[in-house]
Design an enzyme around this catalytic site. Sequence first.
Site, PDB file in Angstrom:
ATOM      1  N   ASN A 159       0.865  -1.180   0.000  1.00  0.00           N
ATOM      2  CA  ASN A 159       0.000   0.000   0.000  1.00  0.00           C
ATOM      3  C   ASN A 159       0.902   1.231   0.000  1.00  0.00           C
ATOM      4  OD1 ASN A 159      -1.770   2.070   0.528  1.00  0.00           O
ATOM      5  ND2 ASN A 159      -2.327   1.373   2.592  1.00  0.00           N
ATOM      6  N   TRP A 160       0.944   1.904  -1.145  1.00  0.00           N
ATOM      7  CA  TRP A 160       1.856   3.059  -1.256  1.00  0.00           C
ATOM      8  C   TRP A 160       1.286   4.323  -0.609  1.00  0.00           C
ATOM      9  CZ3 TRP A 160       4.700   3.355  -6.684  1.00  0.00           C
ATOM     10  CH2 TRP A 160       5.626   2.305  -6.740  1.00  0.00           C
ATOM     11  N   LYS A 161       0.029   4.273  -0.207  1.00  0.00           N
ATOM     12  CA  LYS A 161      -0.620   5.444   0.412  1.00  0.00           C
ATOM     13  C   LYS A 161      -0.424   6.680  -0.481  1.00  0.00           C
ATOM     14  CE  LYS A 161       0.133   3.239   4.807  1.00  0.00           C
ATOM     15  NZ  LYS A 161       0.106   3.346   6.247  1.00  0.00           N
ATOM     16  N   HIS A 163      -9.362   0.597   5.259  1.00  0.00           N
ATOM     17  CA  HIS A 163      -8.060   0.808   5.916  1.00  0.00           C
ATOM     18  C   HIS A 163      -8.265   1.706   7.131  1.00  0.00           C
ATOM     19  CE1 HIS A 163      -3.962   2.108   6.633  1.00  0.00           C
ATOM     20  NE2 HIS A 163      -3.571   1.057   5.944  1.00  0.00           N
ATOM     21  N   GLU A 207      -6.693   4.120   8.173  1.00  0.00           N
ATOM     22  CA  GLU A 207      -6.516   5.553   7.911  1.00  0.00           C
ATOM     23  C   GLU A 207      -7.788   6.165   7.335  1.00  0.00           C
ATOM     24  OE1 GLU A 207      -2.811   5.308   5.761  1.00  0.00           O
ATOM     25  OE2 GLU A 207      -1.827   4.687   7.619  1.00  0.00           O
ATOM     26  N   GLU A 233      -5.065  -5.732  10.573  1.00  0.00           N
ATOM     27  CA  GLU A 233      -4.054  -4.713  10.818  1.00  0.00           C
ATOM     28  C   GLU A 233      -4.349  -4.015  12.149  1.00  0.00           C
ATOM     29  OE1 GLU A 233      -2.160  -3.288   6.922  1.00  0.00           O
ATOM     30  OE2 GLU A 233      -3.987  -2.136   7.179  1.00  0.00           O
ATOM     31  N   GLY A 266       2.705   1.637  10.883  1.00  0.00           N
ATOM     32  CA  GLY A 266       3.680   2.721  10.781  1.00  0.00           C
ATOM     33  C   GLY A 266       4.415   3.036  12.072  1.00  0.00           C
ATOM     34  N   SER A 273       3.606  -2.786  10.280  1.00  0.00           N
ATOM     35  CA  SER A 273       5.059  -2.812  10.499  1.00  0.00           C
ATOM     36  C   SER A 273       5.717  -4.120  10.067  1.00  0.00           C
ATOM     37  CB  SER A 273       5.374  -2.490  11.966  1.00  0.00           C
ATOM     38  OG  SER A 273       4.981  -1.164  12.267  1.00  0.00           O
ATOM     39  N   GLY A 287       2.901  -1.422   4.255  1.00  0.00           N
ATOM     40  CA  GLY A 287       2.871   0.006   3.956  1.00  0.00           C
ATOM     41  C   GLY A 287       4.259   0.513   3.619  1.00  0.00           C
TER      42      GLY A 287
END
Length: 254
Positions: free
Chosen positions: A12-14, A98, A100, A168, A174, A213, A234
């Site tokens: 996931n490149w965000k 997700h 986020e 997750e 992160g 992570s 990520g």
Amino acid sequence: MPNTIRPLVAGNWKMHGLAHSLSELALIAQGSEQHKHCIDTLICPPATLLAAASNQSAGTCLAIGAQDCSSEPYGAYTGDISAAMVADSGARAVIVGHSERRQGRSETDADVLRKSQRVLEAGLQAIICIGETESEMLEGRTESVLLRQLKDSIPANGPCSSLVIAYEPVWAIGTGRTPTIEAIAGLHGFIRGYLVSAFGRDGAAVRILYGGSVKVDNAAEIACVDHVNGALVGGASLKSEDFLGILKAFGSIH
Ligand code: PEP
């Protein structure tokens, strides 16, 4: 149950990646070739790169996915991208729910369910993320939170062949922190139990990814855990060297 399910390692490149990042993607596609006999590989770049990334990756073993989509099929929703548009770009999967978006954009389970339905209607794979926050974990509510998210975010009629669940823990994303291997094993077993109770034999074949992570250093240990059928990565998916190291770790187990 041993890990007989073909793993999926997804990146996931965000909100990272410009046109020049396609060269990194080409390296990932190239490096994935040596693992294609045993692992599926997916990268989810930002929406602006979906079509170019899909074109570039056509004919390789690297699939491209989106990081989100609208819960509506089409219409007057300025700035939103529908699941059909994602499919039209050549991408094959969408991450939904997700943390986020659940935390940062206040998305509810009902929103995630509707997005998942749109994704499946578009013929794409839905990677449905679930996970507890740190306070929920500390209050001992992890299983009840996961159960609610599973019940309320997954379309009742599947099809299971198009579903992937990504567990997750929000506090692991992160942060460089991960649950213990025993905790990952317990919670993946818990998720499998739910999937089997809800979908029977089909639920036994749904991939359950671990995310939070995952790095080159811990990937092999995580890959060995029962009912861990891949990873959602990520930060470590942005550099081909790191991502390919994680692929290699999963490949050495499967
Ligand atoms: C993620 O955002 O889905 C994720 C797992 O991030 P990271 O690997 O950076 O923790």
